[in-house]
Design a protein around this motif. Structure first.
Motif, mmCIF file in Angstrom:
data_model
loop_
_atom_site.group_PDB
_atom_site.id
_atom_site.type_symbol
_atom_site.label_atom_id
_atom_site.label_comp_id
_atom_site.label_asym_id
_atom_site.label_seq_id
_atom_site.Cartn_x
_atom_site.Cartn_y
_atom_site.Cartn_z
ATOM 1 N N GLY A 17 61.451 14.242 75.826
ATOM 2 C CA GLY A 17 63.226 14.187 75.814
ATOM 3 C C GLY A 17 64.298 15.400 74.986
ATOM 4 O O GLY A 17 65.408 15.446 75.667
ATOM 5 N N PHE A 18 64.026 15.870 74.251
ATOM 6 C CA PHE A 18 64.307 16.729 73.417
ATOM 7 C C PHE A 18 64.917 17.476 73.981
ATOM 8 O O PHE A 18 66.371 18.458 73.999
ATOM 9 C CB PHE A 18 63.665 17.124 72.057
ATOM 10 C CG PHE A 18 64.260 17.807 71.055
ATOM 11 C CD1 PHE A 18 64.709 16.610 69.500
ATOM 12 C CD2 PHE A 18 64.642 19.272 71.134
ATOM 13 C CE1 PHE A 18 65.471 17.376 68.914
ATOM 14 C CE2 PHE A 18 65.105 19.644 70.233
ATOM 15 C CZ PHE A 18 65.305 18.736 68.999
ATOM 16 N N GLN A 19 64.247 18.841 74.507
ATOM 17 C CA GLN A 19 64.828 20.085 75.008
ATOM 18 C C GLN A 19 65.688 19.855 76.246
ATOM 19 O O GLN A 19 67.182 20.528 76.433
ATOM 20 C CB GLN A 19 63.763 20.825 75.403
ATOM 21 C CG GLN A 19 63.443 22.150 75.601
ATOM 22 C CD GLN A 19 64.577 22.878 77.107
ATOM 23 O OE1 GLN A 19 65.364 22.219 77.812
ATOM 24 N NE2 GLN A 19 64.800 23.723 76.547
ATOM 25 N N PRO A 20 65.837 18.908 76.558
ATOM 26 C CA PRO A 20 67.050 18.507 77.941
ATOM 27 C C PRO A 20 68.304 17.643 77.401
ATOM 28 O O PRO A 20 69.815 18.562 77.486
ATOM 29 C CB PRO A 20 66.513 17.736 78.904
ATOM 30 C CG PRO A 20 65.506 16.873 78.644
ATOM 31 C CD PRO A 20 65.115 17.874 77.442
ATOM 32 N N ALA A 21 67.833 16.968 76.310
ATOM 33 C CA ALA A 21 68.696 16.209 75.298
ATOM 34 C C ALA A 21 69.630 17.144 75.005
ATOM 35 O O ALA A 21 70.978 17.164 74.292
ATOM 36 C CB ALA A 21 68.307 15.058 74.828
ATOM 37 N N SER A 22 69.183 17.959 74.013
ATOM 38 C CA SER A 22 69.532 19.192 73.334
ATOM 39 C C SER A 22 70.219 19.841 73.561
ATOM 40 O O SER A 22 71.587 21.169 73.302
ATOM 41 C CB SER A 22 68.183 19.998 72.062
ATOM 42 O OG SER A 22 67.558 20.584 73.092
ATOM 43 N N SER A 23 69.868 20.542 75.533
ATOM 44 C CA SER A 23 70.645 21.393 75.973
ATOM 45 C C SER A 23 71.929 20.783 76.755
ATOM 46 O O SER A 23 73.137 21.845 76.393
ATOM 47 C CB SER A 23 70.042 22.270 77.130
ATOM 48 O OG SER A 23 68.689 22.827 76.960
ATOM 49 N N LYS A 24 72.354 19.585 76.263
ATOM 50 C CA LYS A 24 73.238 19.219 77.224
ATOM 51 C C LYS A 24 74.016 18.710 76.508
ATOM 52 O O LYS A 24 74.824 19.020 76.049
ATOM 53 C CB LYS A 24 72.709 17.626 77.306
ATOM 54 C CG LYS A 24 73.946 16.743 78.324
ATOM 55 C CD LYS A 24 74.172 15.462 78.646
ATOM 56 C CE LYS A 24 75.074 15.485 79.641
ATOM 57 N NZ LYS A 24 75.813 15.465 80.419
ATOM 58 N N MET A 25 73.965 19.058 75.106
ATOM 59 C CA MET A 25 74.249 18.576 73.467
ATOM 60 C C MET A 25 75.166 20.279 73.492
ATOM 61 O O MET A 25 76.374 19.904 73.238
ATOM 62 C CB MET A 25 73.295 18.283 72.324
ATOM 63 C CG MET A 25 74.220 17.848 70.875
ATOM 64 S SD MET A 25 75.729 16.928 71.271
ATOM 65 C CE MET A 25 74.485 15.663 71.027
ATOM 66 N N ILE A 26 74.604 21.056 73.683
ATOM 67 C CA ILE A 26 74.740 22.208 73.484
ATOM 68 C C ILE A 26 76.096 22.772 74.481
ATOM 69 O O ILE A 26 77.392 23.115 74.213
ATOM 70 C CB ILE A 26 73.805 23.618 73.289
ATOM 71 C CG1 ILE A 26 73.306 23.604 71.837
ATOM 72 C CG2 ILE A 26 74.442 24.791 73.933
ATOM 73 C CD1 ILE A 26 71.984 24.272 72.071
ATOM 74 N N SER A 27 75.744 22.245 75.442
ATOM 75 C CA SER A 27 76.727 22.269 76.866
ATOM 76 C C SER A 27 77.550 21.586 76.692
ATOM 77 O O SER A 27 79.052 22.460 77.133
ATOM 78 C CB SER A 27 76.531 22.039 78.088
ATOM 79 O OG SER A 27 76.074 20.413 78.252
ATOM 80 N N GLN A 28 78.195 20.521 76.019
ATOM 81 C CA GLN A 28 79.501 20.138 75.769
ATOM 82 C C GLN A 28 80.268 20.089 74.265
ATOM 83 O O GLN A 28 80.910 19.871 74.345
ATOM 84 C CB GLN A 28 78.749 18.212 75.522
ATOM 85 C CG GLN A 28 78.173 16.684 76.647
ATOM 86 C CD GLN A 28 76.918 15.747 76.139
ATOM 87 O OE1 GLN A 28 76.450 15.788 75.258
ATOM 88 N NE2 GLN A 28 78.295 15.436 76.460
ATOM 89 N N THR A 29 78.746 20.649 73.706
ATOM 90 C CA THR A 29 79.404 21.274 72.466
ATOM 91 C C THR A 29 80.139 22.209 72.025
ATOM 92 O O THR A 29 81.435 23.200 71.093
ATOM 93 C CB THR A 29 78.691 20.570 70.959
ATOM 94 O OG1 THR A 29 77.871 20.881 71.541
ATOM 95 C CG2 THR A 29 78.932 19.358 70.947
ATOM 96 N N PHE A 30 79.674 23.829 73.060
ATOM 97 C CA PHE A 30 79.974 24.721 72.657
ATOM 98 C C PHE A 30 80.952 25.082 74.249
ATOM 99 O O PHE A 30 80.615 24.813 74.704
ATOM 100 C CB PHE A 30 79.359 25.566 72.394
ATOM 101 C CG PHE A 30 78.236 25.429 70.577
ATOM 102 C CD1 PHE A 30 78.478 26.659 70.482
ATOM 103 C CD2 PHE A 30 77.482 24.478 70.595
ATOM 104 C CE1 PHE A 30 78.598 26.370 69.290
ATOM 105 C CE2 PHE A 30 77.172 24.612 69.630
ATOM 106 C CZ PHE A 30 77.379 25.053 69.066
ATOM 107 N N PRO A 31 81.748 26.236 74.446
ATOM 108 C CA PRO A 31 82.240 26.573 75.342
ATOM 109 C C PRO A 31 81.453 27.727 76.116
ATOM 110 O O PRO A 31 80.512 28.494 75.144
ATOM 111 C CB PRO A 31 83.440 27.785 74.476
ATOM 112 C CG PRO A 31 83.012 27.981 73.607
ATOM 113 C CD PRO A 31 82.491 26.812 72.907
ATOM 114 N N SER A 32 81.884 28.251 77.190
ATOM 115 C CA SER A 32 80.685 28.572 77.773
ATOM 116 C C SER A 32 80.075 30.203 77.616
ATOM 117 O O SER A 32 78.921 30.337 77.061
ATOM 118 C CB SER A 32 81.059 29.250 79.594
ATOM 119 O OG SER A 32 80.125 29.533 80.149
#
Length: 405
Positions: free
Chosen positions: A113-128
């Motif tokens: 679960g780490f890779q998809p969850a960390s990717s989502k965390m990045i998409s939530q916290t960083f601009p495109s």
């Protein structure tokens, strides 16, 4: 949007978590030399042990991404790091091939679960426009680990042994779990309850993701590039010892140069991808895949270990670029509300490759009486497949998902 200070702290912790997870995955490729001797395993059995982690890891990719989208990335990250840390420690307590396979499989479930969850965390916290850079920072931990693992593995295996090493790695992971619990927090407007409501308003989006040509191509590309990456990572230590005649310490020093190349490649890729004109990234990725295939051919025909390492270094430069390019496409082309699920689907291909390829190489080597030539040809074919998948990427349906969000 999350403050710069907070998102940088989150990125640092994602970096640390990915680093310890990668350390275990790379470490076992060296530890397996001692494990094989202790448990008296043949090449096929060794390949099964190396692949068992990826079976669990691949199985958890889609559920892990869905859980991150449904219940929030923070919860999935904490549970994931906790679970893999426990099973990393238990790796040091196995007593047979069967127990090793079970523990490594469950370790893969935990880390899945780490890779998809960390990717989502990045998409939530960083601009495109900064997401590829953020992803490159997190993934660069794998490059740093690949740089230090060869030497550190040789030291650990010759001093405290593989069992104690896994116990220590598990303890470090549990410490990181506590840091996640305390410091990885989203601001009020991104609370997990709101994320759950957001997903419930997008019923049917999962089927749309599965039907997109973009996702099919990314799945195939993920499979192909990770087949090359993990095929090399899992079997090169054994190949260099058994075929090229290196001892464990020499092996450690020899692999520091490719490890450094992978680190440089990841950082460079993050810089380049964020600056590529829209639509041009797939062309650059395809050219990189062609270069990988050519270098793989030159690798197994190299007249000396030195020349072999030179070609391996070039391969890892291009591999690191493609490995970062694929998640960057998802982060840039798809809405953040489905990032976890989309990353889970695509990365399932990569982790299936991680399961199948080491196992296949083990059987190939055994069938060809210790020769690795057929295994290298298999990896070259994957480079060709990756090239075709990237060249035929269809962004149109990805834009439809953006519109639906």
């Amino acid at each position: 949007m999350v403050s710069s200070k907070q998102r940088n702290l989150i990125l640092l912790l994602l970096f640390a978590g990915w680093a310890i997870g990668n350390f275990d995955r790379y470490f076992i490729n060296y530890a397996v030399l001692s494990i094989t001797e202790d448990l008296q395993l043949n090449p096929a059995s060794t390949g099964l042990i190396l692949s068992s982690f990826f079976a669990g890891y691949a199985l958890m990719q889609i559920p892990g991404g869905w859980l991150a989208d449904k219940f929030g990335s923070r919860k999935v990250l904490i549970v994931s790091v906790f679970m893999w840390s426990v099973f990393t420690a238990l790796t040091g307590a196995v007593w047979s091939m069967a127990s090793m396979i079970v523990v490594r499989f469950l370790f893969g479930i935990g880390e899945g679960g780490f890779q998809p969850a960390s990717s989502k965390m990045i998409s939530q916290t960083f601009p495109s426009e900064k997401r590829a850079w953020a992803m490159s920072v997190m993934l660069s931990s794998g490059g740093i680990v690949s740089l230090v693992v060869p030497l550190l593995s040789a030291y650990m295996l010759t001093t405290i042994g593989w069992r104690m090493s896994f116990l220590i790695l598990g303890g470090i992971g549990l410490s990181i779990t506590i840091l996640y619990w305390v410091f990885v927090k989203l601001p009020a407007h991104l609370k997990e309850e709101e994320l759950k409501t957001e997903m419930e308003s997008q019923k049917g989006i999962f089927k749309q993701i599965l039907k997109t040509p973009l996702m099919l191509n990314l799945f195939i590309a993920y499979y192909s590039i990770y087949a090359i990456n993990w095929g090399l990572a899992t079997w090169l230590p054994t190949y260099l010892v058994n075929v090229r005649g290196l001892d464990l310490v020499s092996l450690g020093w020899a692999q520091t140069i490719p490890g450094l190349a992978m680190l440089v490649g990841i950082y460079l890729a993050g810089y380049i991808i964020d600056r590529l004109p829209l639509g041009k990234e797939k062309i650059v990725g395809a050219i990189s895949s062609v270069a990988i295939g050519v270098m793989l051919y030159l690798m197994f025909n190299a007249p000396s270990v030195t020349v072999f390492i030179v070609y391996q270094t070039i391969v890892l430069l291009f591999v690191s670029f493609v490995i970062l390019l694929l998640p960057a496409i998802i982060l840039k082309r798809l809405p953040s509300t489905v990032t976890g699920t989309s990353m889970g689907i695509a990365n399932t291909g990569g982790q299936l490759a991680g399961f199948i390829t080491p196992l296949a190489i083990g059987f190939i080597v055994q069938a060809f009486n210790g020769s690795y030539n057929a295994a290298f040809w298999m990896l070259i074919i994957f480079a060709v497949i990756c090239t075709i998948s990237l060249l035929t990427l269809n962004y149109r349906k990805g834009q439809l998902l953006q519109d639906a969000a």
